[in-house]
Motif scaffolding. Structure first.
Motif, PDB file in Angstrom:
ATOM      1  N   LYS A 198       0.839  -1.198   0.000  1.00 17.67           N
ATOM      2  CA  LYS A 198       0.000   0.000   0.000  1.00 17.67           C
ATOM      3  C   LYS A 198       0.872   1.246   0.000  1.00 17.67           C
ATOM      4  CE  LYS A 198      -4.234  -1.922   1.906  1.00 17.67           C
ATOM      5  NZ  LYS A 198      -5.338  -1.755   2.887  1.00 17.67           N
ATOM      6  N   LYS A 199       0.565   2.150  -0.914  1.00  9.61           N
ATOM      7  CA  LYS A 199       1.403   3.323  -1.142  1.00  9.61           C
ATOM      8  C   LYS A 199       0.634   4.605  -0.827  1.00  9.61           C
ATOM      9  CE  LYS A 199       3.812   1.003  -4.966  1.00  9.61           C
ATOM     10  NZ  LYS A 199       3.026  -0.245  -4.880  1.00  9.61           N
ATOM     11  N   PRO A 200       1.360   5.684  -0.537  1.00  9.68           N
ATOM     12  CA  PRO A 200       0.693   6.987  -0.393  1.00  9.68           C
ATOM     13  C   PRO A 200       0.089   7.409  -1.721  1.00  9.68           C
ATOM     14  CG  PRO A 200       3.079   7.243  -0.428  1.00  9.68           C
ATOM     15  CD  PRO A 200       2.817   5.775  -0.342  1.00  9.68           C
ATOM     16  N   ALA A 201      -0.966   8.211  -1.652  1.00  7.20           N
ATOM     17  CA  ALA A 201      -1.692   8.599  -2.861  1.00  7.20           C
ATOM     18  C   ALA A 201      -1.804  10.112  -2.977  1.00  7.20           C
ATOM     19  CB  ALA A 201      -3.084   7.972  -2.862  1.00  7.20           C
ATOM     20  N   ILE A 202      -2.018  10.567  -4.212  1.00  4.06           N
ATOM     21  CA  ILE A 202      -2.247  11.989  -4.495  1.00  4.06           C
ATOM     22  C   ILE A 202      -3.424  12.098  -5.458  1.00  4.06           C
ATOM     23  CG2 ILE A 202      -1.339  14.114  -5.493  1.00  4.06           C
ATOM     24  CD1 ILE A 202       1.456  13.156  -4.806  1.00  4.06           C
ATOM     25  N   ILE A 203      -4.392  12.956  -5.124  1.00  2.00           N
ATOM     26  CA  ILE A 203      -5.499  13.267  -6.030  1.00  2.00           C
ATOM     27  C   ILE A 203      -5.196  14.608  -6.677  1.00  2.00           C
ATOM     28  CG2 ILE A 203      -7.977  13.612  -6.257  1.00  2.00           C
ATOM     29  CD1 ILE A 203      -8.298  12.121  -3.579  1.00  2.00           C
ATOM     30  N   VAL A 204      -5.119  14.637  -8.004  1.00  2.02           N
ATOM     31  CA  VAL A 204      -4.762  15.844  -8.752  1.00  2.02           C
ATOM     32  C   VAL A 204      -6.027  16.487  -9.322  1.00  2.02           C
ATOM     33  CG1 VAL A 204      -3.460  16.766 -10.712  1.00  2.02           C
ATOM     34  CG2 VAL A 204      -2.512  14.871  -9.348  1.00  2.02           C
ATOM     35  N   CYS A 205      -6.163  17.802  -9.116  1.00  5.23           N
ATOM     36  CA  CYS A 205      -7.306  18.565  -9.641  1.00  5.23           C
ATOM     37  C   CYS A 205      -6.793  19.640 -10.593  1.00  5.23           C
ATOM     38  CB  CYS A 205      -8.082  19.229  -8.506  1.00  5.23           C
ATOM     39  SG  CYS A 205      -8.850  18.068  -7.354  1.00  5.23           S
ATOM     40  N   PRO A 206      -6.982  19.469 -11.907  1.00  2.00           N
ATOM     41  CA  PRO A 206      -6.553  20.495 -12.861  1.00  2.00           C
ATOM     42  C   PRO A 206      -7.346  21.786 -12.675  1.00  2.00           C
ATOM     43  CG  PRO A 206      -7.019  18.391 -13.949  1.00  2.00           C
ATOM     44  CD  PRO A 206      -7.571  18.304 -12.560  1.00  2.00           C
ATOM     45  N   GLY A 207      -6.832  22.870 -13.281  1.00  2.00           N
ATOM     46  CA  GLY A 207      -7.529  24.148 -13.235  1.00  2.00           C
ATOM     47  C   GLY A 207      -8.427  24.344 -14.441  1.00  2.00           C
ATOM     48  N   GLY A 208      -8.922  25.584 -14.595  1.00  2.00           N
ATOM     49  CA  GLY A 208      -9.791  25.890 -15.722  1.00  2.00           C
ATOM     50  C   GLY A 208     -10.938  26.818 -15.384  1.00  2.00           C
ATOM     51  N   ALA A 209     -10.806  27.595 -14.276  1.00  2.51           N
ATOM     52  CA  ALA A 209     -11.785  28.609 -13.881  1.00  2.51           C
ATOM     53  C   ALA A 209     -13.179  28.031 -13.659  1.00  2.51           C
ATOM     54  CB  ALA A 209     -11.848  29.741 -14.916  1.00  2.51           C
ATOM     55  N   TYR A 210     -13.271  26.761 -13.320  1.00  2.00           N
ATOM     56  CA  TYR A 210     -14.543  26.061 -13.137  1.00  2.00           C
ATOM     57  C   TYR A 210     -15.382  26.059 -14.416  1.00  2.00           C
ATOM     58  CZ  TYR A 210     -13.600  25.634  -8.158  1.00  2.00           C
ATOM     59  OH  TYR A 210     -13.040  25.299  -6.945  1.00  2.00           O
TER      60      TYR A 210
ATOM     61  N   LEU B 167      -0.993  25.021  -6.278  1.00  4.06           N
ATOM     62  CA  LEU B 167      -0.201  25.768  -7.261  1.00  4.06           C
ATOM     63  C   LEU B 167      -1.008  26.936  -7.809  1.00  4.06           C
ATOM     64  CD1 LEU B 167       2.664  24.606  -7.890  1.00  4.06           C
ATOM     65  CD2 LEU B 167       1.076  22.852  -7.132  1.00  4.06           C
ATOM     66  N   TYR B 168      -0.433  28.132  -7.692  1.00  4.05           N
ATOM     67  CA  TYR B 168      -1.031  29.404  -8.118  1.00  4.05           C
ATOM     68  C   TYR B 168      -2.544  29.410  -7.873  1.00  4.05           C
ATOM     69  CZ  TYR B 168      -0.558  26.491 -12.396  1.00  4.05           C
ATOM     70  OH  TYR B 168      -0.520  25.445 -13.299  1.00  4.05           O
ATOM     71  N   GLY B 169      -2.902  29.189  -6.607  1.00  4.53           N
ATOM     72  CA  GLY B 169      -4.301  29.055  -6.246  1.00  4.53           C
ATOM     73  C   GLY B 169      -4.994  30.366  -5.908  1.00  4.53           C
TER      74      GLY B 169
ATOM     75  N   ALA C  84      -7.964  26.970 -10.357  1.00  2.00           N
ATOM     76  CA  ALA C  84      -9.264  26.641  -9.770  1.00  2.00           C
ATOM     77  C   ALA C  84      -9.194  25.321  -9.004  1.00  2.00           C
ATOM     78  CB  ALA C  84     -10.330  26.550 -10.866  1.00  2.00           C
ATOM     79  N   GLY C  85      -8.395  24.376  -9.516  1.00  4.59           N
ATOM     80  CA  GLY C  85      -8.203  23.116  -8.801  1.00  4.59           C
ATOM     81  C   GLY C  85      -7.520  23.327  -7.461  1.00  4.59           C
ATOM     82  N   ALA C  86      -6.641  24.347  -7.394  1.00  4.06           N
ATOM     83  CA  ALA C  86      -6.002  24.677  -6.120  1.00  4.06           C
ATOM     84  C   ALA C  86      -7.014  25.300  -5.171  1.00  4.06           C
ATOM     85  CB  ALA C  86      -4.829  25.628  -6.351  1.00  4.06           C
ATOM     86  N   HIS C  87      -7.941  26.096  -5.713  1.00  6.54           N
ATOM     87  CA  HIS C  87      -9.017  26.636  -4.871  1.00  6.54           C
ATOM     88  C   HIS C  87      -9.840  25.494  -4.282  1.00  6.54           C
ATOM     89  CE1 HIS C  87     -13.318  27.734  -4.393  1.00  6.54           C
ATOM     90  NE2 HIS C  87     -12.792  28.722  -3.677  1.00  6.54           N
ATOM     91  N   LEU C  88     -10.193  24.513  -5.119  1.00  4.11           N
ATOM     92  CA  LEU C  88     -10.974  23.371  -4.654  1.00  4.11           C
ATOM     93  C   LEU C  88     -10.213  22.579  -3.590  1.00  4.11           C
ATOM     94  CD1 LEU C  88     -13.398  21.500  -4.795  1.00  4.11           C
ATOM     95  CD2 LEU C  88     -12.399  20.453  -6.852  1.00  4.11           C
ATOM     96  N   CYS C  89      -8.931  22.332  -3.838  1.00  2.00           N
ATOM     97  CA  CYS C  89      -8.118  21.610  -2.852  1.00  2.00           C
ATOM     98  C   CYS C  89      -7.942  22.438  -1.579  1.00  2.00           C
ATOM     99  CB  CYS C  89      -6.759  21.265  -3.440  1.00  2.00           C
ATOM    100  SG  CYS C  89      -6.799  19.937  -4.663  1.00  2.00           S
ATOM    101  N   GLY C  90      -7.862  23.766  -1.735  1.00 10.01           N
ATOM    102  CA  GLY C  90      -7.767  24.631  -0.564  1.00 10.01           C
ATOM    103  C   GLY C  90      -9.013  24.549   0.288  1.00 10.01           C
ATOM    104  N   MET C  91     -10.172  24.473  -0.368  1.00  9.52           N
ATOM    105  CA  MET C  91     -11.423  24.315   0.373  1.00  9.52           C
ATOM    106  C   MET C  91     -11.461  22.976   1.096  1.00  9.52           C
ATOM    107  SD  MET C  91     -13.378  26.992   0.265  1.00  9.52           S
ATOM    108  CE  MET C  91     -15.011  26.362   0.685  1.00  9.52           C
ATOM    109  N   MET C  92     -10.997  21.913   0.449  1.00  9.47           N
ATOM    110  CA  MET C  92     -10.970  20.607   1.103  1.00  9.47           C
ATOM    111  C   MET C  92      -9.987  20.612   2.274  1.00  9.47           C
ATOM    112  SD  MET C  92     -12.190  17.554   1.284  1.00  9.47           S
ATOM    113  CE  MET C  92     -13.033  17.184  -0.252  1.00  9.47           C
ATOM    114  N   ALA C  93      -8.851  21.260   2.099  1.00 13.08           N
ATOM    115  CA  ALA C  93      -7.835  21.292   3.151  1.00 13.08           C
ATOM    116  C   ALA C  93      -8.303  22.045   4.384  1.00 13.08           C
ATOM    117  CB  ALA C  93      -6.549  21.935   2.614  1.00 13.08           C
TER     118      ALA C  93
ATOM    119  N   GLY D  40      -3.726  20.693  -6.405  1.00 11.49           N
ATOM    120  CA  GLY D  40      -4.555  21.422  -7.348  1.00 11.49           C
ATOM    121  C   GLY D  40      -3.842  22.586  -7.990  1.00 11.49           C
ATOM    122  N   PHE D  41      -4.335  22.967  -9.158  1.00 11.46           N
ATOM    123  CA  PHE D  41      -3.765  24.051  -9.941  1.00 11.46           C
ATOM    124  C   PHE D  41      -4.854  25.077 -10.232  1.00 11.46           C
ATOM    125  CE2 PHE D  41      -1.432  20.226 -10.593  1.00 11.46           C
ATOM    126  CZ  PHE D  41      -0.103  20.597 -10.726  1.00 11.46           C
TER     127      PHE D  41
END
Length: 312
Positions: free
Chosen positions: A33-45, A158-160, A122-131, A119-120
């Motif tokens: 079992k390995k550590p995982a990363i969920i990636v969220c691309p950007g795109g202004a929603y 990234l540039y969130g 908009a994706g960084a905004h989403l990840c920021g909200m989750m964090a 996240g990048f």
């Protein structure tokens, strides 16, 4: 590498989770079992291009480092129904994706206690909200599960966009004209969201003692999301006592992703210097994946004792 795409919601084709998994093989037959990363691309929603520089290439880069990685294509204007684009539906997409990973943890060789998010824009905004909001009632009430199941180990932003109110007051008018006219209506349900609503959906105002460790990187010459977004977020984390790193690059503008020109990799550009965030983020992630190693690094005596024990 096992690459598969799954529908996050039954009956919907617009929200998908794609896996990039290092699976057992003839050389390493025992599943680990390995550590995982969920990636969220950007795109202004408005879009969420999985195949762009902020999606698959990022996931494969971190998969090559040994992570089990995932790309989440969340609800956006170009793919989803209008009612599904309204925030916080994207947080529900995120929560459901985390539950999917937890459900398939054995099959996908994922350590459920070490799932980070990245996240990048908009994706960084989403990840920021989750964090910052994983411990609030939103996800708990939606899924009827304890908040802890949604808690990420750490977040890489990234540039969130961390503060909508600050963004509205500091973004140059020429840049605003580049964004869709109905962006606020599609995201908030109104053309003129008030200050209370802007703050409600801004990670900056949700930072608390329960916020997870956060890594941030941005470029000073970012013409779309002012670099001060990340500086102010870092100051808020510092005041609250949350572990964080902030790396500001002189060049890179908005959307530098991996910091490499993927279409012309032979070109040397000043903006390529921002690719340094990759190794910096890997180190940050490892500090929280293996905190016992970090403690030894901080304490020379512990490191010496560990070395002596290995020789016995």
């Amino acid at each position: 590498m096992k690459i598969d795409t799954y529908k996050v919601w039954a009956g919907r084709d617009d929200v998908e989770l794609t896996t990039f998994l290092n699976m057992p093989d003839a050389f390493f037959p025992n599943p680990i079992k390995k550590p995982a990363i969920i990636v969220c691309p950007g795109g202004a929603y408005q879009m969420c291009p999985r195949h762009g520089n902020e999606g698959d290439p990022v996931a494969m880069t971190f998969a090559a480092m040994g992570f089990q990685t995932f790309v989440l294509e969340y609800s956006v204007g170009s793919r989803s129904k209008a009612e599904d684009v309204l925030f916080p539906n994207q947080l529900y997409d995120f929560g459901k994706a985390i539950l999917m990973i937890r459900e398939h943890a054995d099959e996908w060789c994922v350590d459920i206690d070490r799932i980070s998010i990245m996240g990048f824009s908009a994706g960084a905004h989403l990840c920021g909200m989750m964090a910052t909001c994983w411990n609030e009632n939103l996800l708990k009430d939606k899924f009827g599960l304890p908040s802890e199941v949604f808690k990420p180990l750490s977040a890489v932003l990234l540039y969130g966009l961390h503060d909508y109110e600050y963004q509205n007051s500091h973004l140059d008018q020429s840049k605003k004209e580049m964004l869709p006219d109905n962006l606020d209506r599609m995201t908030f349900g109104t053309d003129n969201p008030d200050s209370e609503m802007l703050k409600l959906y801004s990670p900056y105002y949700h930072v608390s003692k329960d916020t997870v460790p956060i890594f941030m990187a941005a470029a000073i010459d970012d013409g779309m999301i002012p670099a001060m977004q990340s500086v102010r977020m870092a100051a808020k984390l510092q005041e609250t006592g949350i572990p964080y790193e902030l790396h500001m690059f002189e060049y890179g503008d908005h959307g530098f992703a991996l910091g490499r020109n993927l279409t012309e990799p032979f070109r040397e550009e000043k903006a390529h210097a921002c690719s340094a965030w990759l190794e910096l983020a890997k180190t940050f992630l490892m500090h929280h994946i293996s905190p016992e190693s970090t403690e030894k690094e901080r304490n020379p005596l512990l490191a010496f004792e560990a070395a002596m024990n290995q020789q016995k």
